[in-house]
Scaffold this active site. Sequence first.
Site, mmCIF file in Angstrom:
data_model
loop_
_atom_site.group_PDB
_atom_site.id
_atom_site.type_symbol
_atom_site.label_atom_id
_atom_site.label_comp_id
_atom_site.label_asym_id
_atom_site.label_seq_id
_atom_site.Cartn_x
_atom_site.Cartn_y
_atom_site.Cartn_z
ATOM 1 C CE LYS A 56 48.807 28.314 39.554
ATOM 2 N NZ LYS A 56 47.466 28.363 39.934
ATOM 3 C CD GLU A 62 48.357 28.675 35.722
ATOM 4 O OE1 GLU A 62 47.696 29.435 35.018
ATOM 5 O OE2 GLU A 62 48.119 28.503 36.920
ATOM 6 C CD GLU A 112 45.630 25.835 41.748
ATOM 7 O OE1 GLU A 112 44.766 25.592 40.891
ATOM 8 O OE2 GLU A 112 46.309 26.875 41.736
ATOM 9 C CG HIS A 156 39.877 2.533 37.481
ATOM 10 N ND1 HIS A 156 39.395 1.246 37.565
ATOM 11 C CD2 HIS A 156 39.863 3.014 38.745
ATOM 12 C CE1 HIS A 156 39.076 0.972 38.824
ATOM 13 N NE2 HIS A 156 39.359 2.030 39.559
ATOM 14 N NE ARG A 172 43.359 43.603 31.806
ATOM 15 C CZ ARG A 172 42.217 43.713 32.447
ATOM 16 N NH1 ARG A 172 42.210 44.081 33.707
ATOM 17 N NH2 ARG A 172 41.074 43.484 31.857
ATOM 18 C CG ASN A 182 38.731 44.237 27.536
ATOM 19 O OD1 ASN A 182 38.606 43.091 27.131
ATOM 20 N ND2 ASN A 182 39.109 44.523 28.759
ATOM 21 N N GLY A 183 36.810 42.955 24.715
ATOM 22 C CA GLY A 183 35.581 42.156 24.639
ATOM 23 C C GLY A 183 35.456 41.497 23.276
ATOM 24 C CE LYS A 223 45.974 37.429 38.361
ATOM 25 N NZ LYS A 223 46.293 36.122 38.961
ATOM 26 C CB CYS A 244 42.018 43.581 25.511
ATOM 27 S SG CYS A 244 41.904 42.413 24.172
ATOM 28 C CD1 TRP A 267 46.201 37.161 25.783
ATOM 29 C CD2 TRP A 267 44.090 36.570 25.338
ATOM 30 N NE1 TRP A 267 46.066 35.824 26.049
ATOM 31 C CE2 TRP A 267 44.782 35.427 25.790
ATOM 32 C CE3 TRP A 267 42.740 36.429 25.000
ATOM 33 C CZ2 TRP A 267 44.182 34.181 25.912
ATOM 34 C CZ3 TRP A 267 42.143 35.192 25.119
ATOM 35 C CH2 TRP A 267 42.864 34.080 25.571
HETATM 36 C C1 F6R Z 1 45.318 29.903 37.060
HETATM 37 C C2 F6R Z 1 44.390 31.015 37.029
HETATM 38 C C3 F6R Z 1 43.110 30.830 36.321
HETATM 39 C C4 F6R Z 1 41.994 31.589 37.047
HETATM 40 C C5 F6R Z 1 40.704 31.551 36.210
HETATM 41 C C6 F6R Z 1 39.564 32.230 36.934
HETATM 42 O O1 F6R Z 1 46.458 30.217 37.777
HETATM 43 O O2 F6R Z 1 44.659 32.074 37.531
HETATM 44 O O3 F6R Z 1 42.781 29.484 36.179
HETATM 45 O O4 F6R Z 1 41.788 31.018 38.305
HETATM 46 O O5 F6R Z 1 40.928 32.182 34.982
HETATM 47 O O6 F6R Z 1 39.866 33.558 37.206
HETATM 48 P P1 F6R Z 1 39.155 34.354 38.350
HETATM 49 O O7 F6R Z 1 39.509 33.714 39.637
HETATM 50 O O8 F6R Z 1 39.677 35.747 38.223
HETATM 51 O O9 F6R Z 1 37.678 34.262 38.082
#
Ligand code: F6R
Length: 603
Positions: free
Chosen positions: A484, A487, A480, A503, A27, A100-101, A598, A2, A74
């Site tokens: 990527k 997502e 990683e 395994h 976000r 927000n929360g 985000k 949010c 959100w």
């Molecule tokens: C993936 C991504 C998330 C963040 C995770 C932690 O691309 O961005 O997996 O890495 O939500 O967020 P931060 O780094 O802001 O604590």
Amino acid sequence: MCGIVGVVGNSQTTDILISGLKKLEYRGYDSAGVYLNDQQGHDVLIKRVGKIINLQKALTPQDQGQAGIGHTRWATHGEPTQDNAHPHFSQDQRFYLVHNGVITNFAELKQKYLTGVEFRSDTDTEVAVQLIDYFALTEHLNAQQALQKTVQLLEGSYAFALMDRQEPDKIFIAKNKSPLLIGLADGYNVVCSDAIAMLDQTHTFMEIHDGELGVITNNSVELTDHNGQPVSRQPYQVQMDANDVSKGTYDNYMLKEIDEQPVVLRRIASQYFQSAQSQLSESLLTALQNADRLYIVAAGTSYHAGLVGRQLIEDLADVPVEVHIASEFGYHLPKLSARPFFIFLSQSGETADSRQVLDKVRKLNYPTLTITNVPNSTLAREATYSLPLCAGPEIAVASTKAYVAQIAVQAILAQALGRQKQLPAAQDFDIVQQLSLAANAIQTIVDQKDYLQQLASEYFAHQHAAFFIGRGNGYATALEAALKLKEVSYIHAEGFAAGELKHGTIALIEDNTPVVAFILESQTAAHTRSNVKEVLSRGAHPLIISKNSLADSHDQLVLADIDERLMPILAVVPAQLFAYYAAVERGNDVDQPRNLAKSVTVE
Ligand code: F6R
């Protein structure tokens, strides 16, 4: 997650709110709304599901205000519907609230105080606004007092911006564990959950700490603690430029941020080594040297950066390192060493899962360091020490440049600690030179976009599943790379330790299943190549990304040779581009992938 915006004392309130909400789109959200009050008896509430453009279309030229609040939601409590969108309002339509929360005891409070109230939404936020109204009416409190009384009862997290029809020249705020800032502008004031939303209005901001409340007018800000005692706070300047958050000539932020990675590495080298003042204080290095074990705590991509950091720190600084997923660690605290030191990795500095761990270890009086891209964020403020990532604002939901920056800053830290301990491994490691080599090598990768786009189309865009394998740092990179692809392209992807595939998971390999193998370290190169043969003989479509000195002529992509411990900085870049191009080919919104946010400010 949010986003909150608010303006008080400006006749352009509608435009400022909408422009602020658009800046918070990154976000992640599924509905949006505004409440506007012209302070002459006219007010309006408009909410819409979906993109902000829907909200904008619903506004008429008459919908203007001298003050207002806005929100992108959100969904957490209740579906993404218009009724569940914010602002929420009290039964008598006196109070309007954005939040927000997550309020964890909302059901209990509803039951105790609000049995006769007719609710219009399924949200915890509506309980809060009805409670404010309830106390205002039953205890004859003004808005400020009713908000204070309400927050004293709440459990969980909240950033609130509240408006009262009876005092439309004020915005009332309260904060606990969710981000909220006040912006001081010329003749008016603003509130926002992220400075990015209001950078075109002001660069002067004021922090609000957990448990604090405030009343904001066009020319004043009053902050108090949760008991109503005044709090004084100096404003600070945000150095970011409004242009830093624009897409420039790019269609979307993700590609821009991938392309920025060489610049980010050079900036880190210059900020950490050429600026007059070193970022690494004596006190931080001494605290690290006193520790017998380092605990890296993070989520998602930042967790993957921590896995790479572990090897750098163990090799260069000769101290044991554990890496933990924040949402697990806080609730299952392992037996800690005698002198632990905690490192929090977080792009946003606001991740609730990491914050709850920081809260716990602070209470145990352990020293902490946050490495973050947002220097005034909560995790930065609340840790004993903080170090900046210098990556510049990262707007695309999928993290790219912050990941390489996290590895680079951990390498700098590892080298500094190792040199402080006079360890030969650290004396021989030239991080400035390595970062420069890495920047050049990434430039070479991003310059091959046509080829990488072709590989993305051939290997991934038309598949329903993909595997990424590697050993050591190649394994961290595989995790990683898979994240990527998942997502942004929504293709099911898994990162696996190359030796572990046989395994069990190898059962999933079918004809043409893409398997990307990272061959980044000499010690395990031959074994990983054997694992590639195993999947090849079961019909897989392998794509090999190797380090030049370990390359075979059939490898699809060969990366420059830099220090093996830093190879993940290079190897992740083609994976970011595969994810990007596969997502574009599948018609996805790469910057705001479905269901994602985000800054994840709920646990
Ligand atoms: C993936 C991504 C998330 C963040 C995770 C932690 O691309 O961005 O997996 O890495 O939500 O967020 P931060 O780094 O802001 O604590």
